[in-house]
Design an enzyme around this catalytic site. Structure first.
Site, PDB file in Angstrom:
ATOM      1  N   CYS A  87     -56.924  -5.452  39.276  1.00 56.70           N
ATOM      2  CA  CYS A  87     -56.737  -6.446  38.846  1.00 56.70           C
ATOM      3  C   CYS A  87     -55.744  -6.447  37.444  1.00 56.70           C
ATOM      4  O   CYS A  87     -55.601  -5.796  36.893  1.00 56.70           O
ATOM      5  CB  CYS A  87     -57.810  -6.495  37.195  1.00 56.70           C
ATOM      6  SG  CYS A  87     -58.199  -7.316  35.761  1.00 56.70           S
ATOM      7  N   CYS A 203     -52.207 -12.675  40.418  1.00 55.28           N
ATOM      8  CA  CYS A 203     -53.307 -12.532  39.937  1.00 55.28           C
ATOM      9  C   CYS A 203     -54.983 -12.477  41.422  1.00 55.28           C
ATOM     10  O   CYS A 203     -54.071 -13.398  41.986  1.00 55.28           O
ATOM     11  CB  CYS A 203     -54.204 -13.647  39.058  1.00 55.28           C
ATOM     12  SG  CYS A 203     -55.565 -13.956  38.804  1.00 55.28           S
TER      13      CYS A 203
HETATM   14  N1  DGL Z   1     -57.461 -11.113  38.872  1.00 58.72           N
HETATM   15  C1  DGL Z   1     -57.781 -10.837  37.483  1.00 58.72           C
HETATM   16  C2  DGL Z   1     -56.054 -10.003  37.707  1.00 58.72           C
HETATM   17  O1  DGL Z   1     -55.405 -10.230  38.786  1.00 58.72           O
HETATM   18  C3  DGL Z   1     -58.274 -11.497  35.983  1.00 58.72           C
HETATM   19  C4  DGL Z   1     -58.502 -12.827  36.015  1.00 58.72           C
HETATM   20  C5  DGL Z   1     -59.128 -12.308  35.206  1.00 58.72           C
HETATM   21  O2  DGL Z   1     -59.851 -11.754  34.856  1.00 58.72           O
HETATM   22  O3  DGL Z   1     -58.996 -13.590  33.834  1.00 58.72           O
HETATM   23  O4  DGL Z   1     -55.500 -10.673  36.615  1.00 58.72           O
END
Ligand code: DGL
Length: 347
Positions: A87, A203
């Site tokens: 994340c 992301c």
């Molecule tokens: N998948 C996550 C990232 O890489 C978080 C996305 C989210 O919860 O807004 O930032």
């Protein structure tokens, strides 16, 4: 091209059990890469998607730091060799919380995707880089800072793209309404990034729509990217770093290296994988299958209160965990026992 890992390389590998976490299904794009690079051989994975509190992308930093502390503390009870912050939002705004929580289990190594991506980029730098990410990641300038710290001279444009995560989490990828909304949102974001040579999918949810980005860039938005647009999936760099290998070509040349080759059919259903969500298991499984193109094995629901207790150092026994899980009405697997405290065994 993702290189086949030879037996020699596997012998040299030290990581055996890897924990990954994300706010939802996004981190599965990182898991997919690890499975592809290693062919899954000899590795076990614990994955937590914090769907009950997704998205993280525009939450307060302090709140994300609390979540990260809880999750990393909980994960350490699995006797992991490595934890991957799958994340980028967590890594961008709450890396310190993860480092502190992981340090309570000294044997575990902590990885994020931002550092290896920056290493990978400066080894083969494009002229300009765009970063599509959450608002928090963009505001943190984590990718720009990591690149600048390594002497990258090109321009970096970081863009918060908040409309994508809810669509990817919806479990409706492939349905016309969802695809139209995705196409509109991606068009808006790509217009704001016109002219960059390379695009970091900053992301972990976004690699699941990489094909839609490519279609737009090769089709109706072609004029905005006269030199083409190389898509960069940070999971690629992370997978090689975690295995102690040099990543092959950062920016794949024409006809080289798909963003991620597909792992074998039904591979996520083996006992080597344990999937947890703080949301509803069936919803998580549906969204995951839409993203991965194949089903997960069983998904276990985990009450947020279990995570909270893990962070407060309250002893989490397997009995407590099972109770919390069984109290959720939507659970399908009533007899699942979660060995968070004594997780030597995976079966
Ligand atoms: N998948 C996550 C990232 O890489 C978080 C996305 C989210 O919860 O807004 O930032």
């Amino acid at each position: 091209m993702t290189k086949k890992v030879t037996e020699d390389r596997l012998y040299m590998r030290t990581t055996k059990r890897i924990g990954l976490f994300d706010s939802g299904v996004g981190g599965l794009s990182v898991l997919r890469h690890l499975v592809t690079v290693t062919e899954g051989e000899g590795l076990e994975f614990v994955y937590l998607g914090d769907a009950a509190r997704c998205p993280y992308g525009n939450r307060a930093k302090a709140e994300i730091a609390t979540f990260v502390d809880e999750i990393v503390s909980w994960l350490t009870s699995f006797q992991l060799d490595a934890i991957v912050m799958a994340c980028n939002t967590s890594a961008a705004v709450a890396k310190d919380a993860a480092v502190a929580a992981a340090s309570r289990a000294p044997a575990v190594k902590l990885y994020d995707l931002i550092e290896p991506t920056a290493d990978w980029i400066v080894a083969n730098p494009p002229k300009s880089v765009g970063v599509m990410s959450t608002i928090n990641t963009a505001n943190s300038k984590a990718f720009s800072k990591a690149l600048a710290a390594r002497g990258y001279q090109g321009s970096v444009v970081e863009l918060g793209c908040p409309k994508l995560v809810p669509l990817i989490e919806s479990g409706r990828l492939g349905e016309s309404e969802c695809e139209s909304a995705l196409s509109l949102a991606l068009t808006e974001y790509l217009q704001a990034l016109a002219g960059v040579d390379a695009l970091i999918l900053g992301c972990t949810h976004f690699p699941f729509v990489a094909d839609r980005i490519e279609n737009l860039v090769q089709g109706q938005l072609k004029a905005l990217f006269p030199n083409g647009l190389k898509l960069i999936d940070p999971a690629h760099a992370l997978a090689f770093q975690l295995l102690g290998l040099a990543a092959p070509n950062l920016i794949p040349q024409q006809n080289e290296a798909p963003l991620a080759a597909e792992p074998q059919a039904n591979c996520y259903q083996s006992d080597a994988f344990r999937f947890f969500t703080t949301g509803i298991a069936s919803d998580f499984a549906v969204a995951a299958e839409r993203c991965l193109g194949q089903p997960l094995g069983q998904v276990q629901e985990l009450a947020v209160s279990v995570l909270e207790r893990a962070a407060s150092n309250e002893s989490v026994t397997s009995q407590q965990s099972s109770k919390s899980i069984e109290s959720l009405e939507s659970i399908k697997l009533q007899n699942v026992a979660i060995d968070v405290a004594t997780s030597g065994s995976f079966a």
